[in-house]
Design an enzyme around this catalytic site. Structure first.
Site, PDB file in Angstrom:
ATOM      1  N   TYR A 192       8.355  -9.147 -21.252  1.00 10.24           N
ATOM      2  CA  TYR A 192       7.317  -9.075 -20.227  1.00 10.24           C
ATOM      3  C   TYR A 192       6.273 -10.185 -20.392  1.00 10.24           C
ATOM      4  CZ  TYR A 192       4.572  -7.132 -16.487  1.00 10.24           C
ATOM      5  OH  TYR A 192       3.909  -7.002 -15.286  1.00 10.24           O
ATOM      6  N   ALA A 238       0.783  -1.241   0.000  1.00  7.66           N
ATOM      7  CA  ALA A 238       0.000   0.000   0.000  1.00  7.66           C
ATOM      8  C   ALA A 238       0.810   1.283   0.000  1.00  7.66           C
ATOM      9  CB  ALA A 238      -0.912   0.008   1.239  1.00  7.66           C
ATOM     10  N   THR A 242       3.401   2.602  -2.142  1.00  6.49           N
ATOM     11  CA  THR A 242       3.874   3.308  -3.348  1.00  6.49           C
ATOM     12  C   THR A 242       3.036   2.857  -4.551  1.00  6.49           C
ATOM     13  OG1 THR A 242       5.515   1.578  -3.739  1.00  6.49           O
ATOM     14  CG2 THR A 242       6.307   3.515  -2.582  1.00  6.49           C
ATOM     15  N   GLY A 243       3.228   3.488  -5.675  1.00  2.80           N
ATOM     16  CA  GLY A 243       2.666   3.039  -6.948  1.00  2.80           C
ATOM     17  C   GLY A 243       1.166   2.806  -6.920  1.00  2.80           C
ATOM     18  N   LYS A 246       2.213 -13.614 -14.163  1.00  2.00           N
ATOM     19  CA  LYS A 246       0.920 -12.913 -14.268  1.00  2.00           C
ATOM     20  C   LYS A 246      -0.177 -13.864 -14.771  1.00  2.00           C
ATOM     21  CE  LYS A 246       2.218  -8.825 -12.817  1.00  2.00           C
ATOM     22  NZ  LYS A 246       1.789  -8.354 -11.489  1.00  2.00           N
TER      23      LYS A 246
HETATM   24  P1  NAD Z   1       5.656  -0.504  -6.395  1.00  2.00           P
HETATM   25  O1  NAD Z   1       7.062  -0.969  -6.340  1.00  2.00           O
HETATM   26  O2  NAD Z   1       5.403   0.954  -6.523  1.00  2.00           O
HETATM   27  O3  NAD Z   1       4.850  -0.997  -5.092  1.00  2.00           O
HETATM   28  C1  NAD Z   1       5.055  -2.235  -4.501  1.00  2.00           C
HETATM   29  C2  NAD Z   1       4.449  -2.269  -3.112  1.00  2.00           C
HETATM   30  O4  NAD Z   1       4.672  -3.596  -2.580  1.00  2.00           O
HETATM   31  C3  NAD Z   1       5.064  -1.297  -2.100  1.00  2.00           C
HETATM   32  O5  NAD Z   1       4.053  -0.780  -1.259  1.00  2.00           O
HETATM   33  C4  NAD Z   1       5.973  -2.198  -1.263  1.00  2.00           C
HETATM   34  O6  NAD Z   1       6.158  -1.751   0.080  1.00  2.00           O
HETATM   35  C5  NAD Z   1       5.164  -3.468  -1.272  1.00  2.00           C
HETATM   36  N1  NAD Z   1       5.947  -4.662  -0.946  1.00  2.00           N
HETATM   37  C6  NAD Z   1       7.013  -5.178  -1.601  1.00  2.00           C
HETATM   38  N2  NAD Z   1       7.439  -6.306  -0.981  1.00  2.00           N
HETATM   39  C7  NAD Z   1       6.623  -6.488   0.080  1.00  2.00           C
HETATM   40  C8  NAD Z   1       6.551  -7.447   1.105  1.00  2.00           C
HETATM   41  N3  NAD Z   1       7.384  -8.484   1.173  1.00  2.00           N
HETATM   42  N4  NAD Z   1       5.597  -7.288   2.067  1.00  2.00           N
HETATM   43  C9  NAD Z   1       4.727  -6.239   2.041  1.00  2.00           C
HETATM   44  N5  NAD Z   1       4.732  -5.308   1.072  1.00  2.00           N
HETATM   45  C10 NAD Z   1       5.669  -5.435   0.110  1.00  2.00           C
HETATM   46  O7  NAD Z   1       4.989  -1.334  -7.569  1.00  2.00           O
HETATM   47  P2  NAD Z   1       3.808  -1.067  -8.608  1.00  2.00           P
HETATM   48  O8  NAD Z   1       4.413  -0.762  -9.922  1.00  2.00           O
HETATM   49  O9  NAD Z   1       2.763  -0.180  -8.040  1.00  2.00           O
HETATM   50  O10 NAD Z   1       3.235  -2.552  -8.742  1.00  2.00           O
HETATM   51  C11 NAD Z   1       2.086  -3.012  -8.053  1.00  2.00           C
HETATM   52  C12 NAD Z   1       1.385  -4.028  -8.935  1.00  2.00           C
HETATM   53  O11 NAD Z   1       0.945  -3.367 -10.132  1.00  2.00           O
HETATM   54  C13 NAD Z   1       2.280  -5.182  -9.396  1.00  2.00           C
HETATM   55  O12 NAD Z   1       1.507  -6.365  -9.427  1.00  2.00           O
HETATM   56  C14 NAD Z   1       2.669  -4.765 -10.808  1.00  2.00           C
HETATM   57  O13 NAD Z   1       3.017  -5.866 -11.615  1.00  2.00           O
HETATM   58  C15 NAD Z   1       1.369  -4.123 -11.250  1.00  2.00           C
HETATM   59  N6  NAD Z   1       1.479  -3.231 -12.441  1.00  2.00           N
HETATM   60  C16 NAD Z   1       2.441  -2.279 -12.530  1.00  2.00           C
HETATM   61  C17 NAD Z   1       2.535  -1.502 -13.687  1.00  2.00           C
HETATM   62  C18 NAD Z   1       3.589  -0.434 -13.829  1.00  2.00           C
HETATM   63  O14 NAD Z   1       3.829   0.014 -14.961  1.00  2.00           O
HETATM   64  N7  NAD Z   1       4.193   0.024 -12.775  1.00  2.00           N
HETATM   65  C19 NAD Z   1       1.605  -1.678 -14.732  1.00  2.00           C
HETATM   66  C20 NAD Z   1       0.606  -2.622 -14.589  1.00  2.00           C
HETATM   67  C21 NAD Z   1       0.551  -3.412 -13.440  1.00  2.00           C
END
Ligand code: NAD
Length: 396
Positions: free
Chosen positions: A234, A48, A50-51, A243
């Protein structure tokens, strides 16, 4: 201390508390300016800080007035080290949620562990009763299995054949050819164990067993499909296999939950600058070209716009949740429009070190990368002394 960015490759080892707070405030203000969503009331977001996970939490709280529990893996400041960006983001979120009169709690630790699952369940029981939405947004390079103790590492590699394509060093602007050898069987197995659906399924089953999900609970996890350019590294590579496992998990969970009116989905989101996506070769250059085209067409979105659209127009809209033929929710629809992809492909063909700043939005990519850590944010005085030790209220 005065905090400056210290980056190595796609990692920045410092974060700025004031800048992170501003970024969170900007996202909250965006959501508040949109029509309210008649959505979930008690939400658990795993990943929760980032991102996409952070944006989901913000939309739930400020778009739908939901109480939230955020689970994430971040570090507090220690000695001369700043906290991680997710720590500062969450501190700002908790503060704003509390000021808005919402219940919100943070659990910092390894979401893959049984300990953190148990801790979360106890917190739900004591503070919220039941959860009606579980967002699974963990992106991690490693996972230790809670039963076997095996630690898996994920890799981003093609399957079967060596893959070469353009990539960019987003600090220097150098465009080069990245060549990636195919993954071994074991690397594939480990990547699926980290980024596939097993942990999501464990969460839902443990929440169900503890009777802390409402009968009509929804759960959603995130995926990416993307264009031809990135397929080998990917979609058709190790991460795409993970995925696919996530998709199969969603179908299994949907069957389990739908007997009482619940639902499980995978939402396919747009490619965006996050800490996770910056680590994937080829993708940052693709994102730079994509941003250029989508900004010009005025349909560019960041995490918060994407997640608002997911909640308001997909998960909680009156017409019901629209899915594609594979039962995937698509908020990557604008990215994947034929005219957008045609323009990106045309740019891709021409990209070189000499023209990358003209033909793509690499400048915007670079800026957004540093904004992830609270830098390059308008209205922040980066020469001012700032206290890196920030408490997260409601940290459990
Ligand atoms: P991110 O790196 O911004 O966020 C990841 C989150 O996971 C963070 O809050 C981090 O603290 C948490 N985290 C990591 N390891 C952890 C652990 N062991 N325990 C608890 N929390 C943990 O990543 P994001 O890009 O927002 O990715 C989130 C999802 O969205 C992923 O499934 C990713 O594949 C998907 N996604 C990302 C994109 C993109 O372009 N960034 C596009 C489509 C889908």
């Amino acid at each position: 201390m005065i905090i400056k960015p210290k980056s190595r490759g796609f990692i920045c080892t410092t974060a700025h508390p004031v800048g992170c707070a501003k970024q969170v405030e900007r996202q909250i203000n965006y959501v508040k300016a949109q029509p309210a969503i008649s959505g979930p009331k008690n939400v658990l977001v795993i990943g929760a800080s980032t991102g996409y996970g952070l944006a989901s939490r913000i939309v739930a709280a400020f778009g739908s007035n939901a109480n939230t529990i955020g689970v994430y893996f971040d570090k507090a400041a220690e000695g001369t080290r700043t906290a991680s960006a997710g720590w500062y983001n969450s501190a700002a979120f908790e503060q704003a949620a509390s000021e808005a009169g919402l219940k919100s709690y943070s659990i910092v630790g390894d979401a893959f562990s049984d300990e953190i699952k148990e801790k979360t369940i106890n917190l739900i029981q004591s503070q919220l009763g039941k959860i009606d939405l579980v967002v699974y947004s963990v992106a991690s390079p490693r996972r230790t299995h809670p039963k076997t103790g095996e630690t898996f590492s994920s890799v981003i590699k093609p399957l079967g054949e060596t893959y070469s394509n353009k990539t960019v060093n987003f600090h220097s602007g150098e465009v080069s050819i990245a060549t990636i050898e195919p993954a071994t069987e074991d690397e594939l197995r480990q990547t699926i164990a980290v980024m596939g659906g097993e942990d999501w399924q464990m969460w839902i089953e443990q929440l169900q067993a503890a009777n802390v999900l409402t009968e009509d609970a929804t759960t959603v996890a995130y995926s990416y499909l993307g264009p031809e350019i990135t397929h080998a590294v990917y979609l058709d590579g190790t991460i795409g296999a993970a995925k696919k496992d996530l998709e199969e998990t969603a179908n299994r969970l949907h069957e389990q939950l739908s007997s009482t009116g619940g639902r499980a989905y995978v939402s396919v989101n747009k490619a965006l600058v996050t800490q996770s996506s910056s680590a994937i070769p080829v993708v940052p250059l693709y994102i730079s070209a994509l941003y250029k085209v989508m900004k010009e067409q005025q349909i560019h979105e960041g995490c918060i716009e994407q997640m608002y659209r997911l909640f308001a127009d997909r998960l909680y809209n009156e017409a019901g949740t629209a899915v594609d033929e594979r039962r995937l929710i698509r908020v990557d629809d604008w990215e994947m429009k034929a005219n957008i992809q045609a323009e990106v492909a045309e740019i891709w063909e021409q990209l070189t070190t000499e023209n990358v700043y003209d033909l793509s939005d690499l400048k915007g990519y670079h800026r957004e990368f540093f904004q992830l850590f609270g830098f390059e944010t308008d209205g922040v005085d980066y020469e001012a002394e700032v206290d890196p030790f920030v408490d997260i209220i409601n940290l459990r």
